[in-house]
Enzyme design. Structure first.
Site, PDB file in Angstrom:
ATOM      1  N   LYS A 174       0.837  -1.196   0.000  1.00 49.13           N
ATOM      2  CA  LYS A 174       0.000   0.000   0.000  1.00 49.13           C
ATOM      3  C   LYS A 174       0.875   1.250   0.000  1.00 49.13           C
ATOM      4  O   LYS A 174       0.711   2.140  -0.809  1.00 49.13           O
ATOM      5  CB  LYS A 174      -0.912  -0.023   1.231  1.00 49.13           C
ATOM      6  CG  LYS A 174      -1.814   1.173   1.284  1.00 49.13           C
ATOM      7  CD  LYS A 174      -2.602   1.260   2.563  1.00 49.13           C
ATOM      8  CE  LYS A 174      -3.207   2.659   2.669  1.00 49.13           C
ATOM      9  NZ  LYS A 174      -3.782   2.926   3.972  1.00 49.13           N
ATOM     10  N   GLU A 180      11.032  -4.628   3.516  1.00 48.68           N
ATOM     11  CA  GLU A 180      11.061  -6.072   3.219  1.00 48.68           C
ATOM     12  C   GLU A 180      10.578  -6.322   1.789  1.00 48.68           C
ATOM     13  O   GLU A 180      11.149  -7.119   1.041  1.00 48.68           O
ATOM     14  CB  GLU A 180      10.143  -6.848   4.186  1.00 48.68           C
ATOM     15  CG  GLU A 180      10.620  -6.889   5.623  1.00 48.68           C
ATOM     16  CD  GLU A 180      10.149  -5.694   6.453  1.00 48.68           C
ATOM     17  OE1 GLU A 180       9.808  -4.639   5.858  1.00 48.68           O
ATOM     18  OE2 GLU A 180      10.149  -5.800   7.688  1.00 48.68           O
ATOM     19  N   GLY A 235      -4.309  -1.185   5.583  1.00 51.45           N
ATOM     20  CA  GLY A 235      -3.604  -2.378   5.102  1.00 51.45           C
ATOM     21  C   GLY A 235      -4.256  -3.668   5.583  1.00 51.45           C
ATOM     22  O   GLY A 235      -4.477  -4.602   4.822  1.00 51.45           O
ATOM     23  N   ARG A 236      -4.600  -3.724   6.880  1.00 50.69           N
ATOM     24  CA  ARG A 236      -5.152  -4.977   7.425  1.00 50.69           C
ATOM     25  C   ARG A 236      -6.616  -5.186   7.052  1.00 50.69           C
ATOM     26  O   ARG A 236      -7.209  -6.196   7.436  1.00 50.69           O
ATOM     27  CB  ARG A 236      -4.934  -5.024   8.940  1.00 50.69           C
ATOM     28  CG  ARG A 236      -5.362  -3.780   9.684  1.00 50.69           C
ATOM     29  CD  ARG A 236      -4.828  -3.776  11.116  1.00 50.69           C
ATOM     30  NE  ARG A 236      -5.128  -2.538  11.824  1.00 50.69           N
ATOM     31  CZ  ARG A 236      -4.371  -1.459  11.808  1.00 50.69           C
ATOM     32  NH1 ARG A 236      -3.258  -1.434  11.077  1.00 50.69           N
ATOM     33  NH2 ARG A 236      -4.684  -0.376  12.493  1.00 50.69           N
ATOM     34  N   GLU A 321      -2.978  -5.132  15.857  1.00 51.50           N
ATOM     35  CA  GLU A 321      -2.471  -3.874  15.304  1.00 51.50           C
ATOM     36  C   GLU A 321      -3.526  -2.773  15.469  1.00 51.50           C
ATOM     37  O   GLU A 321      -3.212  -1.607  15.615  1.00 51.50           O
ATOM     38  CB  GLU A 321      -2.098  -4.060  13.830  1.00 51.50           C
ATOM     39  CG  GLU A 321      -0.989  -3.117  13.398  1.00 51.50           C
ATOM     40  CD  GLU A 321      -0.451  -3.440  12.013  1.00 51.50           C
ATOM     41  OE1 GLU A 321      -1.213  -3.419  11.041  1.00 51.50           O
ATOM     42  OE2 GLU A 321       0.758  -3.693  11.889  1.00 51.50           O
ATOM     43  N   HIS A 352      -3.475 -31.353  21.468  1.00 49.25           N
ATOM     44  CA  HIS A 352      -2.316 -32.182  21.816  1.00 49.25           C
ATOM     45  C   HIS A 352      -1.101 -31.312  22.108  1.00 49.25           C
ATOM     46  O   HIS A 352       0.027 -31.767  22.053  1.00 49.25           O
ATOM     47  CB  HIS A 352      -2.030 -33.165  20.673  1.00 49.25           C
ATOM     48  CG  HIS A 352      -3.222 -34.018  20.385  1.00 49.25           C
ATOM     49  ND1 HIS A 352      -3.473 -35.189  21.063  1.00 49.25           N
ATOM     50  CD2 HIS A 352      -4.283 -33.827  19.566  1.00 49.25           C
ATOM     51  CE1 HIS A 352      -4.625 -35.703  20.644  1.00 49.25           C
ATOM     52  NE2 HIS A 352      -5.136 -34.889  19.738  1.00 49.25           N
ATOM     53  N   LYS A 455       9.398   0.629  12.089  1.00 47.88           N
ATOM     54  CA  LYS A 455       9.872   0.697  10.698  1.00 47.88           C
ATOM     55  C   LYS A 455      10.991   1.747  10.567  1.00 47.88           C
ATOM     56  O   LYS A 455      12.019   1.506   9.952  1.00 47.88           O
ATOM     57  CB  LYS A 455       8.713   1.104   9.769  1.00 47.88           C
ATOM     58  CG  LYS A 455       7.855  -0.045   9.260  1.00 47.88           C
ATOM     59  CD  LYS A 455       6.844   0.473   8.241  1.00 47.88           C
ATOM     60  CE  LYS A 455       6.126  -0.634   7.499  1.00 47.88           C
ATOM     61  NZ  LYS A 455       5.148  -0.175   6.529  1.00 47.88           N
TER      62      LYS A 455
HETATM   63  O1  LIG Z   1       1.345  -2.644   2.327  1.00 48.19           O
HETATM   64  P1  LIG Z   1       2.526  -1.992   2.946  1.00 48.19           P
HETATM   65  O2  LIG Z   1       2.451  -0.502   2.863  1.00 48.19           O
HETATM   66  O3  LIG Z   1       3.805  -2.530   2.378  1.00 48.19           O
HETATM   67  O4  LIG Z   1       2.511  -2.313   4.477  1.00 48.19           O
HETATM   68  C1  LIG Z   1       2.695  -3.587   5.015  1.00 48.19           C
HETATM   69  C2  LIG Z   1       2.446  -3.546   6.500  1.00 48.19           C
HETATM   70  O5  LIG Z   1       3.341  -2.606   7.063  1.00 48.19           O
HETATM   71  C3  LIG Z   1       3.245  -2.353   8.441  1.00 48.19           C
HETATM   72  O6  LIG Z   1       3.679  -3.414   9.182  1.00 48.19           O
HETATM   73  C4  LIG Z   1       1.850  -1.978   8.841  1.00 48.19           C
HETATM   74  O7  LIG Z   1       1.759  -1.877  10.220  1.00 48.19           O
HETATM   75  C5  LIG Z   1       0.866  -2.994   8.332  1.00 48.19           C
HETATM   76  O8  LIG Z   1      -0.447  -2.594   8.642  1.00 48.19           O
HETATM   77  C6  LIG Z   1       1.018  -3.131   6.847  1.00 48.19           C
HETATM   78  O9  LIG Z   1       0.082  -4.037   6.371  1.00 48.19           O
END
Ligand SMILES: O=P(O)(O)OC[C@H]1O[C@H](O)[C@H](O)[C@@H](O)[C@@H]1O
Length: 478
Positions: A174, A180, A235-236, A321, A352, A455
């Site tokens: 997003k 990463e 994002g979530r 989050e 288990h 981050k």
């Molecule tokens: O989709 P991006 O901008 O790469 O973000 C990826 C992730 O980054 C962070 O960890 C945010 O806290 C998440 O909510 C998000 O989904």
């Protein structure tokens, strides 16, 4: 501490059903009077009104000055905010997915696409991963791979399974700033290059999904390889947007549409149903009660259905989050407990493993046990045994010495069948539980300042900075 079960009270309706999902809260630990007061609290806090304002596009994410309109992504109502641009982008994305599936879109040497690598992390991975795990056929024509963490082992393993000529890479971010994802997409780009896929050929193998309108330019990809999402989609909460593109390719546009329709059914249920029969509102109220009155700090999700296994980490991100905060949007400290930690596992396996702790350890846990009335396979004996376990454990987990300070509060959530529609409704139900719980606590569930600090810190540490010193500097500046 002698705690009542809701089922011991006469005259309380302890179950509600919507969108093929039945919620049973009879094993929650409260009295009929407590329940009545919770319903009054929902009324006095304007729980459903706040939800409606979110759906109608109010700026509910105050710290980022944004609306939170994931419900618009699955609405077919022309009055939904942003209806036209959503419908346009959705159709473009689904058409592209269909072209990949039926072979009109091929690799640069004419090969059909057999593998899709989703490069993304957090919300750009967890939703698609959970849905793929739930719905993919036992023998898929197109395989999805999820390259999330910046760990070369994962990269190596995924690349070893793919042929670059028949692989499509979907870079999903997003913000388009997540380190990463940048490192992983550079590595996969290099893999394409090493295999002679460059220039215009590369555009047959890579697309990008982002809210950053320059993402395609930055990646040297043509505009048609870019799928847009908007800053008003968290994002979530984004699996319903073009972040779901790999799903539409792997499962088909129709399946993806049904998944959206199921979520939309839950949205309408949440919007139109009084609190006492409103599934997400009931879940939120039980969680609020458990956190604030019973001092339960963790929530365990236990699906007795292999297909739902990956909804556990998805829910973990969604709730933790969103609700892992202790201050109001105005910066006031909230007294007492707020969002619960979320964990869990495939229920049958967990029997288990950690059920001993749940049954006899020193914890207080809220538990959702989930199963389906229809198996997703043809092995009748497996289903009979699995279901017997789920039902037995729903009871066993609440039966402890009534004098013990440690106890569990259990809800059961039963699908009539795990279909794309029901899965959409199920995931939307937890989204609404989360945002409603945010209203009850007085938390903004749509920002993540703590993650962003992490981050920033990682980026500066990568450049050689000392994380402890950077943290001190940040604290001094505040
Ligand atoms: O989709 P991006 O901008 O790469 O973000 C990826 C992730 O980054 C962070 O960890 C945010 O806290 C998440 O909510 C998000 O989904």
């Amino acid at each position: 501490m002698l705690l009542p079960f809701l089922r011991d009270s006469a005259g309380v309706n302890t179950s509600a059903t919507a969108c093929g999902i039945r919620l049973d809260i009879s094993r929650q630990r409260l009295s009929a009077d407590d329940f009545k007061r919770l319903l009054e609290l929902a009324e006095s806090k304007g729980l459903l009104d706040a939800f409606k304002r979110m759906v109608q596009g109010e700026v509910v994410n105050a710290s980022e000055g944004r609306a939170a309109l994931h419900t618009s992504l699955r609405s077919w109502n022309p009055r939904a905010p942003h209806y036209e641009e959503v419908a346009r982008e959705r159709e473009r994305m689904l058409n592209f997915a269909t072209m990949v599936r039926d072979g009109r879109w091929r690799g640069c040497r004419g090969d059909r696409i057999t593998d899709v690598i989703n490069i993304g992390i957090g919300g750009s991975e967890m939703g698609p991963h959970a849905v793929w795990h739930a719905l993919h056929p036992a023998k898929a024509d197109i395989h999805l791979h999820f390259l999330s963490s910046v760990d070369g082992v994962l990269l190596e393993r995924i690349l070893a399974q793919c042929n670059p000529r028949s692989t499509l890479v979907v870079v999903s971010s997003k913000s388009f700033t997540t380190r990463e994802t940048q490192v992983n997409s550079a590595a996969v780009d290099q893999w394409l290059l090493d295999n002679g896929i460059v220039g215009a050929d590369r555009a047959k193998h890579m697309v990008v999904v982002s809210a950053n309108p320059h993402a395609a330019d930055v990646m040297c990809l043509p505009a048609q390889n870019f799928f847009h999402l908007w800053d008003w989609v968290g994002g979530r909460f984004s699996v319903w947007s073009a972040i779901g593109l790999p799903l539409a390719i792997g499962l088909g546009a129709e399946t993806f549409r049904e998944f959206l329709q199921g979520a939309n059914e839950m949205d309408r249920h949440a919007f139109n149903t009084p609190v006492e029969e409103n599934l997400p509102a009931l879940l939120a109220l039980m969680a609020y009660w458990n956190a604030t009155r019973l001092e339960i700090t963790s929530h365990c999700m236990l699906p007795y259905d292999e297909r739902l296994r990956v909804t556990v980490p998805w829910l973990q991100q969604l709730e933790m989050e969103s609700l892992g905060k202790t201050v109001t949007p105005e910066g006031e400290r909230i007294p007492g407990h707020t969002g619960l930690s979320v964990w869990g596992s495939n229920g049958n396996e967990a029997q288990h493993s950690f059920y001993q702790w749940l049954r006899e350890g020193t914890g207080r846990t809220s538990i959702d046990i989930v199963w389906s009335e229809m198996p997703g396979h043809r092995y009748a004996e497996h289903y009979r045994v699995l279901l017997a376990n789920a039902r037995a454990q729903a009871e066993a987990l609440v039966m402890r010495d009534p004098a013990s300070p440690y106890f569990n509060a259990v809800s059961t959530i039963v699908f009539d069948a795990v279909t794309p529609r029901r899965l959409g409704a199920f995931m939307a139900m937890y989204e609404h539980k989360t945002t409603m719980l945010g209203s009850l606590f007085g938390i903004n569930p749509f920002d993540q300042p703590g993650v962003e600090l992490g981050k920033r810190l990682s980026k500066r540490a990568e450049a050689g900075g000392d994380p402890a010193r950077i943290l001190r500097e940040e604290a001094d500046r505040q």
